[in-house]
Motif scaffolding. Structure first.
Motif, PDB file in Angstrom:
ATOM      1  N   ALA A  51       0.829  -1.211   0.000  1.00  0.00           N
ATOM      2  CA  ALA A  51       0.000   0.000   0.000  1.00  0.00           C
ATOM      3  C   ALA A  51       0.863   1.260   0.000  1.00  0.00           C
ATOM      4  O   ALA A  51       0.547   2.234  -0.694  1.00  0.00           O
ATOM      5  N   ALA A  52       1.952   1.251   0.743  1.00  0.00           N
ATOM      6  CA  ALA A  52       2.839   2.420   0.786  1.00  0.00           C
ATOM      7  C   ALA A  52       3.472   2.674  -0.582  1.00  0.00           C
ATOM      8  O   ALA A  52       3.558   3.825  -1.029  1.00  0.00           O
ATOM      9  N   HIS A  53       3.894   1.608  -1.249  1.00  0.00           N
ATOM     10  CA  HIS A  53       4.470   1.779  -2.596  1.00  0.00           C
ATOM     11  C   HIS A  53       3.400   2.264  -3.571  1.00  0.00           C
ATOM     12  O   HIS A  53       3.653   3.138  -4.406  1.00  0.00           O
ATOM     13  N   ARG A  54       2.221   1.720  -3.447  1.00  0.00           N
ATOM     14  CA  ARG A  54       1.122   2.129  -4.325  1.00  0.00           C
ATOM     15  C   ARG A  54       0.795   3.609  -4.104  1.00  0.00           C
ATOM     16  O   ARG A  54       0.636   4.373  -5.057  1.00  0.00           O
ATOM     17  N   GLN A  55       0.718   4.014  -2.850  1.00  0.00           N
ATOM     18  CA  GLN A  55       0.403   5.405  -2.512  1.00  0.00           C
ATOM     19  C   GLN A  55       1.492   6.360  -3.025  1.00  0.00           C
ATOM     20  O   GLN A  55       1.194   7.476  -3.432  1.00  0.00           O
ATOM     21  N   ALA A  56       2.735   5.900  -3.041  1.00  0.00           N
ATOM     22  CA  ALA A  56       3.844   6.709  -3.542  1.00  0.00           C
ATOM     23  C   ALA A  56       3.865   6.764  -5.072  1.00  0.00           C
ATOM     24  O   ALA A  56       4.674   7.483  -5.654  1.00  0.00           O
ATOM     25  N   GLY A  57       2.984   6.000  -5.708  1.00  0.00           N
ATOM     26  CA  GLY A  57       2.946   5.976  -7.171  1.00  0.00           C
ATOM     27  C   GLY A  57       3.978   5.066  -7.792  1.00  0.00           C
ATOM     28  O   GLY A  57       4.257   5.171  -8.991  1.00  0.00           O
TER      29      GLY A  57
END
Length: 176
Positions: A51-57
């Protein structure tokens, strides 16, 4: 164990256990396995890290030695659309006794990821920042190629190698 190259061992094991089964029956088994793996087999921090990687784009790619039948199903459940893994082969709708391509393992994994990325328009290594997570020393080549290599709950061999190469060690079973 001296049986030969991992690719041949994987083919032999598939030949002894599941070769000849239909794509449909194997997909049903892969779906059941993926459900159980995502529901109960992931490390505690896995979903938060994704989720953190996804949120960072960030672009998220699963690179695994596991076969495509399993990797694609797990990736789908995690909302990950890109995978690099060991391909299976089918003959007349039945699983063949040979793999459908190279085993995505060791230095071969790095080569397969590089080939995959080179086929995707817009990828330039020099303009990319790559973080690689693994628990296995067999991924040393791709860890060294990445900008950041992270050993997650590493095997003893990777745990020993991590400081030498400057890889961070993370415990994803620890509470956040």
């Amino acid at each position: 164990m001296g049986f030969g190259p991992r690719e041949r061992v994987k083919e032999k094991m598939m030949g002894w256990t599941i070769a000849g089964r239909s794509r449909e029956s194997l997909l049903a088994a892969a779906n059941a396995f993926a459900d159980a793996e995502v529901d109960h087999g992931l490390r505690a921090q896995s979903l938060a890290k994704i989720a953190a990687h996804r949120q960072a784009g960030d672009r998220i790619i699963i690179a695994s030695a596991a076969v495509d039948l399993i990797v694609h199903q797990i990736a789908q459940r995690l909302g990950i659309t890109e995978t690099v893994c060991t391909a299976t082969a089918f003959e007349d709708g039945k699983l063949a006794k040979k793999l459908g391509g190279p085993n995505c393992y060791g230095p071969g994994k790095l080569k397969m990821v590089q080939e995959y990325l080179s086929l995707n328009s817009g990828f330039e290594r020099r303009d990319s920042h790559i973080t690689m997570y693994t628990d296995s020393r067999s991924d040393l080549a791709i860890l060294r190629w990445a900008d950041v290599g992270i050993a997650v709950n590493p095997s003893p061999k990777l745990c020993k190698a991590a400081p030498e190469y400057g890889f961070e060690i993370q415990d994803w079973d620890a509470p956040t």
